[in-house]
Design a protein around this motif. Structure first.
Motif, PDB file in Angstrom:
ATOM      1  N   SER A 681       0.839  -1.186   0.000  1.00  0.00           N
ATOM      2  CA  SER A 681       0.000   0.000   0.000  1.00  0.00           C
ATOM      3  C   SER A 681       0.878   1.242   0.000  1.00  0.00           C
ATOM      4  N   SER A 684      -0.199   3.445   3.269  1.00  0.00           N
ATOM      5  CA  SER A 684       0.398   3.078   4.564  1.00  0.00           C
ATOM      6  C   SER A 684       1.889   2.816   4.439  1.00  0.00           C
ATOM      7  N   GLU A 685       2.362   2.720   3.184  1.00  0.00           N
ATOM      8  CA  GLU A 685       3.755   2.371   2.903  1.00  0.00           C
ATOM      9  C   GLU A 685       4.144   1.064   3.593  1.00  0.00           C
ATOM     10  N   SER A 686       3.208   0.116   3.515  1.00  0.00           N
ATOM     11  CA  SER A 686       3.391  -1.163   4.189  1.00  0.00           C
ATOM     12  C   SER A 686       3.428  -2.277   3.170  1.00  0.00           C
TER      13      SER A 686
END
Length: 756
Positions: A681, A684-686
């Motif tokens: 994502s 969310s930078e996840s």
């Protein structure tokens, strides 16, 4: 009720009596017993439509949208220009729009009883009747069969198919003198030019000829012209064509003993499963003439029982075509196919409505019609609209399916495997006529409507004039048709069958087995023995849904058996950004093409490396999902990172990447596992589960009778898939010992979990 609909109904009430009286006056000398309209509309159907107006939302909305469009067009006036352009140019686009407007205006006249629509149709047809006798063949010389209004007879046929419907709708409103003028100056010469004037176009088995046959047949039905109808149904009795003569599409016009005409174009290209040998893109294009003519024949010549012809294949083919689309409704681009074409096209609106009305009211088709959000303004469209209104629709359940190719279903086929959002398309079909590609045993992979491993499709910007006049580009032959452009084996940098149509057309791959009865393991396997003399290709593809893996994964086994040592190139055309490889590669300081011809000249070699172990892993990210290919490797393999676009000075090709495994061997096996896993994502930078689950892949047994691959995941779970390479009957029992372990099963394969 919508105010516009109320206005429409008021117009109907006020105009009905006066227009009917005028129609009867003008029709007092018409002898046709069938009456008009009779092609896609019928007299009884029109009355049913009028009785339901204002109470059938999807039909009412379709009617209002069409009325707005035609009213605006009438305000602009009629333009019938001298033809001069290729596809996408003004005169081409104008004549194309004219025939679409004619058909719609004719229908509006019947439904709304508003004479202005009949006047518009009559005046435009009269303008064409004045223009047509003055026209030479089209000035553009690209086509093997030049039209008069358009650069090719195909588009002239489009015009006549649609215009025939308009003529049918105003036939009784016209005077005899007006009908005589239109028939003698326009329609009969037009039909004769398409048929007798262009036998190389008309007397073929091809989507072009289907349009030509139907054009002549539709106008024949309106005019009650038996001679033209016979030509349409069964082709020209004699012509001056040489057997084996080629057109400039690369296809044969005629072969010894080949039947021609509309009925032959139903018999030959369709398999008993409803698969059309040219592929879904051209099946979509041809469905309109096939089904509108079938509808017309059903109304005017019911004794032909056209919807029962060849065991009802025309109606069956609609379901088949929908099954040849991805989760978003876009057709798989097998052979020449433009990506993005879908069941939202006008041809599929026609196909769905006709198939529902005449094919037993399949409620699943109503769900497709709801997505299309429009219906035909005729008997079929009314039936669909009423079905939707009454809540009869059910979801169209696209499951795994195996579709045979060839008139008798014995010329290979296409296998589609579906599991939890994954769709695998395996092509082991015949050549596909002149629109076919040299790509035996190729496949493509989709997830939730997005391409994961692609088939390139065609090289053409359809109806965009600045790109080759909107027609096929030279790169369609130099790249898109060539074997290296597909996810399959290329031997010695030569395409299958040497890239020769006349050779490829004689052969097809053979299904070894197909089994989708077990939702855990869905599998298809086929062999190709003619693509390269002395070499046999045997490919097996499976989607396996295993609880020890995050998602279903693909197993790909390509067995190659050859008498000689060869160079094999085995590509995967992916999308997205490379994440990680387990091999080192070098990027050259200067980009060079991978080869000189046969498609290789269009591939830049961007990097090259060699395996660092007996497994190669290649991972990438696309549309927020991670993908990993794990493949068995030889120490001498070359691993090539390539990109489409070399030797392409006009930028006609898409700049898309490929991962190619190059191997020099006699007989060999390429075994791979393709995983979709995790997600990323950007909000969310996840990154979740960004690494694949396969820790090891091995071919643990391989001979002419059996191939076994072992897959070990990161948790130490071992899975074994064993394929019977010869005896694939479901009822037969197999015994095999691998590394002192005995395996017994019944059928073409077995999949087991073992303890390490």
């Amino acid at each position: 009720m919508n105010s516009k609909i109320k206005t429409t109904l008021l117009v109907i009430v006020l105009m009905a009596l006066s227009c009917k009286e005028k129609a009867l006056e003008k029709y007092n000398d018409q002898s046709d017993s069938q009456g008009h309209p009779s092609l896609i509309l019928t007299k009884s159907g029109v009355e049913k439509i009028k009785s339901q107006l204002g109470s059938i939302p999807i039909f009412d909305a379709s009617l209002e949208a069409t009325k707005d469009e035609i009213d605006a067009e009438i305000e602009l006036g009629i333009d019938v220009p001298i033809p001069k352009d290729l596809s996408g140019g003004y005169t081409h686009a104008r004549h194309k729009r004219n025939f679409l407007m004619l058909q719609k205006a004719g229908v509006l006249f019947q439904i709304l009883d508003n004479e202005k629509y009949a006047v518009y149709v009559r005046d435009m047809l009269m303008a064409y009747a004045k223009l047509y006798p003055t026209l030479p063949v089209h000035p553009q010389t690209r086509s093997y069969a030049r039209g008069k209004l358009f650069w090719q007879c195909l588009n002239d046929s489009n015009w006549l198919v649609y215009s025939s419907q308009a003529y049918d709708c105003i036939f009784e409103w016209l005077s005899k003198e007006e009908r005589d003028t239109l028939e003698n100056d326009l329609f009969i010469p037009f039909a004769n030019f398409i048929s007798e004037g262009n036998p190389q176009f008309f007397n073929r088995v091809h989507n072009h000829s289907t349009w030509g046959n139907v054009a002549v047949g539709m106008i024949a039905l309106v005019m009650d012209h038996d001679e033209l109808l016979e030509k349409a149904l069964n082709g020209l009795k004699t012509d001056n064509l040489k057997v084996g003569m080629k057109d400039n599409d690369g296809g044969f016009i005629k072969v010894e003993g080949q039947k021609v005409g509309f009925l032959a174009n139903v018999d030959e290209p369709f398999s008993p499963d409803g698969y059309y040998t040219e592929g879904p893109y051209y099946q979509r294009y041809a469905m309109y003439p096939f089904l509108v003519f079938a509808e017309a024949l059903h109304h005017v010549k019911p004794e032909l029982k056209i919807f029962e012809y060849k065991e009802g294949v025309l109606l069956k083919s609609v379901n088949t075509l929908i099954n040849l689309s991805d989760a978003d409704g876009e057709f798989f681009p097998l052979n020449d196919g433009q990506k993005g074409m879908s069941y939202y096209s006008k041809e599929l609106v026609t196909a769905v409505d006709v198939a529902y009305h005449y094919g037993g009211n399949n409620p699943e088709l109503l769900s497709i019609a709801k997505k299309q959000d429009r219906v035909l303004l005729n008997d079929s469209g009314l039936a669909v609209a009423l079905g939707i209104k009454e809540g009869k629709d059910k979801p169209f359940d696209k499951k795994s399916i195996n579709l045979s190719d060839g008139s008798n279903g014995d010329e290979g086929g296409v296998g589609i495997l579906r599991s939890k959002g994954l769709e695998l398309v395996f092509k082991y079909a015949g050549q596909g006529l002149s629109h076919g590609h040299y790509d035996k045993l190729s496949f493509s992979l989709y997830e939730e409507g997005e391409e994961v491993l692609q088939d390139y499709g065609l090289s053409r910007f359809v109806n965009i004039e600045q790109k080759g006049g909107g027609n096929y580009l030279k790169e369609n032959k130099t790249w898109a048709k060539q074997t290296i452009a597909h996810n399959t084996i290329t031997q010695n940098e030569v395409s299958h069958f040497g890239g020769k149509y006349e050779v490829g057309s004689k052969h097809h791959s053979e299904l070894h087995f197909y089994d989708a009865t077990n939702p855990q393991v869905q599998i298809v396997s086929a062999k190709e023995t003619n693509a390269y003399p002395g070499t046999q290709l045997h490919r097996t593809l499976a989607i396996i849904d295993d609880e020890d893996f995050e998602k279903p994964f693909v197993v790909d086994i390509m067995n190659v058996a050859s008498e000689n040592k060869n160079q094999y190139d085995f590509p995967y055309y992916y999308f997205g950004q490379i994440m990680k490889t387990n091999f080192e590669y070098k990027v050259p300081s200067e980009l060079k093409p991978l080869g000189k011809s046969i498609g290789y000249q269009h591939l830049w070699k961007e990097a090259e490396g060699m395996p660092s172990s007996d497994n190669v892993t290649f991972s990438w990210l696309n549309h927020g999902k991670f993908y990993t290919i794990t493949t068995t490797s030889d120490a001498t393999d070359n691993l090539i990172l390539a990109r489409i676009g070399a030797k392409d000075p006009e930028f006609n090709l898409r700049r898309e990447p490929a991962f190619i495994i190059r191997r020099h061997a006699k007989s060999t096996t390429f075994a791979s596992v393709i995983e979709s896993h995790g997600n990323y994502s950007p909000i969310s930078e996840s990154a979740v589960n960004a690494y694949g689950s396969v820790s090891s892949l091995k071919v643990i047994y391989n001979n002419e009778n059996y191939t076994a691959v072992q897959i070990e995941n990161v948790n130490g779970k071992i899975k074994i898939l064993v394929i019977a390479n010869n005896d694939a009957l479901n009822k037969n029992e197999h015994h095999l010992e691998i590394k002192n372990k005995e395996y017994k099963w019944v059928g073409s394969y077995t999949y087991i979990t073992t303890i390490n």
